[in-house]
Design a protein around this motif. Structure first.
Motif, PDB file in Angstrom:
ATOM      1  N   LYS A  99      -0.037  -8.398  -4.917  1.00 51.96           N
ATOM      2  CA  LYS A  99      -1.396  -8.373  -5.467  1.00 51.96           C
ATOM      3  C   LYS A  99      -2.361  -8.430  -4.297  1.00 51.96           C
ATOM      4  O   LYS A  99      -2.244  -9.316  -3.442  1.00 51.96           O
ATOM      5  N   GLN A 100      -3.286  -7.493  -4.221  1.00 50.23           N
ATOM      6  CA  GLN A 100      -4.244  -7.509  -3.112  1.00 50.23           C
ATOM      7  C   GLN A 100      -5.357  -8.505  -3.388  1.00 50.23           C
ATOM      8  O   GLN A 100      -5.885  -8.550  -4.485  1.00 50.23           O
TER       9      GLN A 100
ATOM     10  N   TRP B 198       1.801   3.042 -13.501  1.00 48.27           N
ATOM     11  CA  TRP B 198       0.805   4.081 -13.810  1.00 48.27           C
ATOM     12  C   TRP B 198       1.183   5.413 -13.149  1.00 48.27           C
ATOM     13  O   TRP B 198       1.103   6.469 -13.767  1.00 48.27           O
TER      14      TRP B 198
ATOM     15  N   ASN C   7     -11.083  -6.386  -2.477  1.00 51.98           N
ATOM     16  CA  ASN C   7     -11.257  -5.127  -3.221  1.00 51.98           C
ATOM     17  C   ASN C   7     -10.527  -3.964  -2.569  1.00 51.98           C
ATOM     18  O   ASN C   7     -10.524  -3.878  -1.366  1.00 51.98           O
ATOM     19  N   PRO C   8      -9.944  -3.071  -3.329  1.00 47.56           N
ATOM     20  CA  PRO C   8      -9.720  -3.128  -4.773  1.00 47.56           C
ATOM     21  C   PRO C   8      -8.561  -4.077  -5.087  1.00 47.56           C
ATOM     22  O   PRO C   8      -7.525  -3.986  -4.459  1.00 47.56           O
ATOM     23  N   ARG C   9      -8.778  -4.975  -6.059  1.00 46.30           N
ATOM     24  CA  ARG C   9      -7.770  -6.009  -6.339  1.00 46.30           C
ATOM     25  C   ARG C   9      -6.667  -5.474  -7.242  1.00 46.30           C
ATOM     26  O   ARG C   9      -6.551  -5.867  -8.385  1.00 46.30           O
ATOM     27  N   TYR C  10      -5.849  -4.596  -6.697  1.00 50.03           N
ATOM     28  CA  TYR C  10      -4.802  -3.998  -7.543  1.00 50.03           C
ATOM     29  C   TYR C  10      -3.490  -4.766  -7.401  1.00 50.03           C
ATOM     30  O   TYR C  10      -3.286  -5.495  -6.436  1.00 50.03           O
ATOM     31  N   HIS C  11      -2.616  -4.603  -8.368  1.00 48.32           N
ATOM     32  CA  HIS C  11      -1.254  -5.131  -8.269  1.00 48.32           C
ATOM     33  C   HIS C  11      -0.322  -3.932  -8.142  1.00 48.32           C
ATOM     34  O   HIS C  11      -0.364  -3.022  -8.964  1.00 48.32           O
TER      35      HIS C  11
ATOM     36  N   ASP D  99     -11.783 -10.940 -10.608  1.00 48.82           N
ATOM     37  CA  ASP D  99     -10.356 -10.702 -10.381  1.00 48.82           C
ATOM     38  C   ASP D  99      -9.626 -10.739 -11.721  1.00 48.82           C
ATOM     39  O   ASP D  99      -9.597 -11.768 -12.386  1.00 48.82           O
TER      40      ASP D  99
ATOM     41  N   ASP E 266       1.479  -2.631 -11.252  1.00 48.84           N
ATOM     42  CA  ASP E 266       0.706  -1.861 -12.235  1.00 48.84           C
ATOM     43  C   ASP E 266       0.473  -0.429 -11.754  1.00 48.84           C
ATOM     44  O   ASP E 266       0.549   0.521 -12.525  1.00 48.84           O
ATOM     45  N   VAL E 267       0.173  -0.287 -10.442  1.00 49.09           N
ATOM     46  CA  VAL E 267      -0.054   1.053  -9.889  1.00 49.09           C
ATOM     47  C   VAL E 267       1.237   1.871  -9.988  1.00 49.09           C
ATOM     48  O   VAL E 267       1.214   3.054 -10.340  1.00 49.09           O
TER      49      VAL E 267
ATOM     50  N   SER F 105       0.824  -1.227   0.000  1.00 49.64           N
ATOM     51  CA  SER F 105       0.000   0.000   0.000  1.00 49.64           C
ATOM     52  C   SER F 105       0.853   1.269   0.000  1.00 49.64           C
ATOM     53  O   SER F 105       0.341   2.360  -0.249  1.00 49.64           O
TER      54      SER F 105
END
Length: 558
Positions: free
Chosen positions: A153-154, A168, A157-161, A551, A164-165, A130
């Motif tokens: 990878k979470q 971005w 929710n929110p299933r973000y990696h 997912d 990738d964040v 995080s």
């Protein structure tokens, strides 16, 4: 006078960090630093360096360069257990400019560290996944250490990696992202091979230390020799030898708890959780059986509930049981156990690792949390007690995870003056992931595994999306997921494959029945839109207790 004053809670106020200076870089490291520092726009670098090749020093020096330009840096590490060592390295180099964000901090400490970043008092953040959201406004670099780790990878929710964040965010600030690992994930390495990421290779260890020799012991042979313990004769001899030489050993076990399940020897009845379709795990310290999914606990029965027999026994191995066997077999050994149960309290990770560093124990026994990132000079032996527990999971990444874990844990041995040895115990030693890990051969493993992934149409050749539906009414769950699969079959392109729907590996958790289907695709521009349509369509049912989870690029398929 009455005045308001902010007193920040500092989780590290009692620590004395000795100031460290930049080390002289080797040619490979210097080249890597130059490339990263020279990047003026968003560029993703993948540092593929063997364990002990000095990746951390590259991180420190590239950050130093970015700080001199007046910019800020984020460093992500996969586990809380790695944070103490990482924090120490960064705090000793950058002092009070480092803020730390991870889940073991109390809410107040997190809040204060966050405020410290916001007030521009900290310019470097070290933390778990995080921390990628740290409120910096002038980012210069984002570093993700051990990038192959699934914990980036979470799972809810929110299933973000985090990767990738990070990429971005880096696009917005036009800064480099550095992924580092001795065993990169196949997806990242394939991207580096295609030129999407810039590959940096560090093929040798610092000071040209030899990679530790890995010996694989076939446990089937040990069974034939009537050896019923968790340790092969060879590993026991080597542990005794290390204790005599006053050197240290790391033993890794692939799970936690005392033993896997409780079974009746007369009729084969296994004690299961009443709310989930899974056997209960026995924990010796509380003499309780626990469900690791819903938290249900009960005492161990004296008689079998099914046949009234008295032969209720524990099967499987856990860290507590191995610790007990160790003290029986080698009474003089001092053991530190590190698993989820012994590291519950705050600061426990650090305490245990510190006492191991100060030679208060000869053996560090633990689950996967001890496999990565640890750097102690006197570890000369690493033992993996059961290399293949993960190989038989219904997951296409099983062999990749086994290879990564074995490579990482064997990288803990012989990192300094003394040479290291690794003993891997396995019931199928001829499996290719164990063979390649024995040779420290990532490229060989990568090429072999990529052929299998291509044949099975799995990532990195295809993308995956998993849809999971659960409900207390089994028929409703089945009906919903069948309708969804039917709808998607009509909407997606001819190349997309929809597997299922089928019951999930663990069919029932917390009294809800779970069904899933997996979509494999290469390019599906409409997929997101169609999935949104489905979620909106089932909104009323979701208010009545139906759960739909979607997912994208899942890491856990169970």
């Amino acid at each position: 006078t009455i005045q308001e004053k902010i007193i920040s809670r500092d989780p590290y106020e009692n620590h004395q960090f000795e100031k460290s200076e930049s080390l002289q870089l080797l040619p490979d490291q210097a080249l890597a630093c130059e490339k990263i520092i020279a990047a003026t726009e968003q560029e993703t670098f993948l540092i593929h360096g063997v364990t002990g090749s000095g990746k951390t020093e590259i991180y420190l020096q590239t950050i130093e360069a970015k700080l001199k330009e007046g910019k800020e840096a984020i460093v992500l590490v996969p586990e809380i257990s790695l944070t103490p060592q990482m924090v120490e390295r960064f705090k000793s180099r950058f002092g009070s400019e480092v803020a730390v964000l991870h889940s073991a901090l109390s809410s107040g400490e997190k809040y204060d560290e966050w405020r410290k970043i916001e007030r521009k008092e900290a310019r470097v953040v070290v933390g778990a996944r995080s921390a990628v959201f740290a409120p910096f406004e002038n980012l210069g670099i984002i570093i993700i250490d051990e990038e192959h780790e699934a914990s980036y990878k979470q799972e809810d929710n929110p299933r973000y990696h985090a990767r990738d964040v990070a990429i971005w965010r880096a696009e917005k600030y036009q800064c480099p992202v550095v992924l580092g690992s001795a065993t990169p994930s196949l997806e990242s390495f394939a991207r580096a091979k295609k030129g999407v990421y810039t590959l940096i290779e560090l093929p040798s260890r610092v000071n040209d230390r030899a990679m530790p020799e890995v010996r694989v012991v076939d446990m089937r042979v040990e069974l034939r020799k009537e050896n019923r313990t968790e340790f092969s004769t060879e590993l026991l001899e080597k542990i005794k030898d290390r204790i005599a030489k006053k050197e240290q050993t790391v033993l890794m076990l692939n799970r936690r708890g005392y033993s896997s399940f409780v079974m009746c020897r007369d009729c084969g009845y296994v004690v299961e959780c009443p709310n989930c379709d899974i056997s209960l795990t026995y924990h010796q310290s509380s003499n309780q059986m626990k469900c690791h999914y819903c938290g249900h606990e009960e005492r161990v029965p004296k008689h079998c509930p099914s046949c009234e027999g008295e032969h209720i026994r524990y099967f499987g191995t856990g860290t507590q049981k191995v610790e007990e066997s160790l003290t029986k077999l080698i009474p003089e050994a001092r053991v530190i156990r590190m698993d989820v149960d012994t590291t519950r309290t705050k600061g426990a990770h650090e305490k245990l690792l510190k006492s191991f560093r100060n030679h208060e124990a000869d053996i560090l026994l633990g689950t996967q949390m001890i496999a990565k990132g640890l750097d102690f000079p006197d570890i000369t032996l690493v033992g993996v007690l059961n290399a293949d527990t993960m190989l038989h999971l219904p997951d296409f990444r099983a062999s990749e995870r086994t290879f990564q874990l074995l490579t990482q844990v064997s990288g803990r041995a012989g990192r300094h003056e003394r040479t290291g040895e690794v003993v891997v115990q396995s019931y199928n030693p001829e499996h290719y992931s164990i063979e390649f890990a024995k040779q420290h051969d990532f490229i060989g493993f990568y090429n072999h595994e990529m052929k299998l992934r291509k044949m099975g149409s799995y990532p990195p050749f295809y993308y995956l999306t998993m849809i999971n539906v659960s409900d207390e009414n089994e028929m409703k769950a089945i009906r919903t997921i069948q309708e969804m699969a039917q709808f998607l079959r009509g909407k997606l392109g001819p190349d997309a494959v929809i597997l299922g729907p089928v019951p999930s590996t663990i069919t029932r958790i917390k009294n809800k029945y779970r069904y899933q289907c997996i979509i494999k695709y290469k390019i599906e521009p409409n997929l997101k839109k169609e999935l949104k349509t489905l979620i909106t369509h089932y909104q009323k049912d979701q208010q009545k207790g139906l759960t739909i989870t979607i997912d994208v690029q899942p890491y856990v398929l169970m």
